[in-house]
Design a protein around this motif. Structure first.
Motif, PDB file in Angstrom:
ATOM      1  N   LEU A 106       0.877  -1.166   0.000  1.00  0.00           N
ATOM      2  CA  LEU A 106       0.000   0.000   0.000  1.00  0.00           C
ATOM      3  C   LEU A 106       0.916   1.217   0.000  1.00  0.00           C
ATOM      4  O   LEU A 106       1.664   1.441   0.953  1.00  0.00           O
ATOM      5  N   TYR A 107       0.888   1.962  -1.093  1.00  0.00           N
ATOM      6  CA  TYR A 107       1.769   3.123  -1.238  1.00  0.00           C
ATOM      7  C   TYR A 107       1.133   4.327  -0.568  1.00  0.00           C
ATOM      8  O   TYR A 107      -0.057   4.598  -0.746  1.00  0.00           O
ATOM      9  N   ILE A 108       1.946   5.024   0.211  1.00  0.00           N
ATOM     10  CA  ILE A 108       1.470   6.199   0.927  1.00  0.00           C
ATOM     11  C   ILE A 108       2.403   7.377   0.643  1.00  0.00           C
ATOM     12  O   ILE A 108       3.407   7.229  -0.051  1.00  0.00           O
ATOM     13  N   ILE A 109       2.061   8.525   1.183  1.00  0.00           N
ATOM     14  CA  ILE A 109       2.793   9.756   0.886  1.00  0.00           C
ATOM     15  C   ILE A 109       4.242   9.688   1.377  1.00  0.00           C
ATOM     16  O   ILE A 109       4.599   8.826   2.177  1.00  0.00           O
ATOM     17  N   ASN A 110       5.037  10.635   0.885  1.00  0.00           N
ATOM     18  CA  ASN A 110       6.432  10.807   1.300  1.00  0.00           C
ATOM     19  C   ASN A 110       7.295   9.575   1.031  1.00  0.00           C
ATOM     20  O   ASN A 110       8.152   9.226   1.839  1.00  0.00           O
TER      21      ASN A 110
END
Length: 118
Positions: A106-110
């Protein structure tokens, strides 16, 4: 000449409607098996509903994730680990924190991600 003007006007009007359009709310109808707290992560071409929580009895980088297909079927349920491990965390309840799901990450910010713990 009138026919040419009518043709050009029709062409202009049809092309004016062909610009890039942003679909603000592309969330599909929520299946009954998807918790109301789950967040839609995706666009008009697909995505998943996610529910991420932070258990208090686990390491700093370990989260609990439930990921649902739009149909309501479960894609994943279990622990997920935040990478890179040296991070400041993220807001698990903010939809804009999430960028996408590829089946095990699950790709998230930063430039962070939550990966399935096996």
């Amino acid at each position: 000449m009138k026919i040419l003007n009518v043709f050009l006007m029709a062409l202009f009007l049809s092309l004016a409607g062909c610009g890039d359009q942003v679909i603000e709310n592309s969330e599909p109808d929520r299946a009954a098996t998807i918790p109301s707290s789950a967040i839609w992560v995706g666009g008009h071409d697909g995505g998943v509903f996610i529910s991420i929580t932070k258990p208090t009895d686990t390491d700093k980088e370990v989260y609990w994730g439930e990921i649902f297909y739009a149909s309501g079927d479960i894609a994943y349920k279990g622990h997920m680990s935040l990478f890179p491990k040296e991070n400041d965390g993220f807001d698990i309840n903010n939809q804009s924190s999430y960028q996408g799901w590829d089946g095990d990450t699950l790709y998230i910010i930063n430039n962070q991600s939550l990966k399935i713990v096996e």
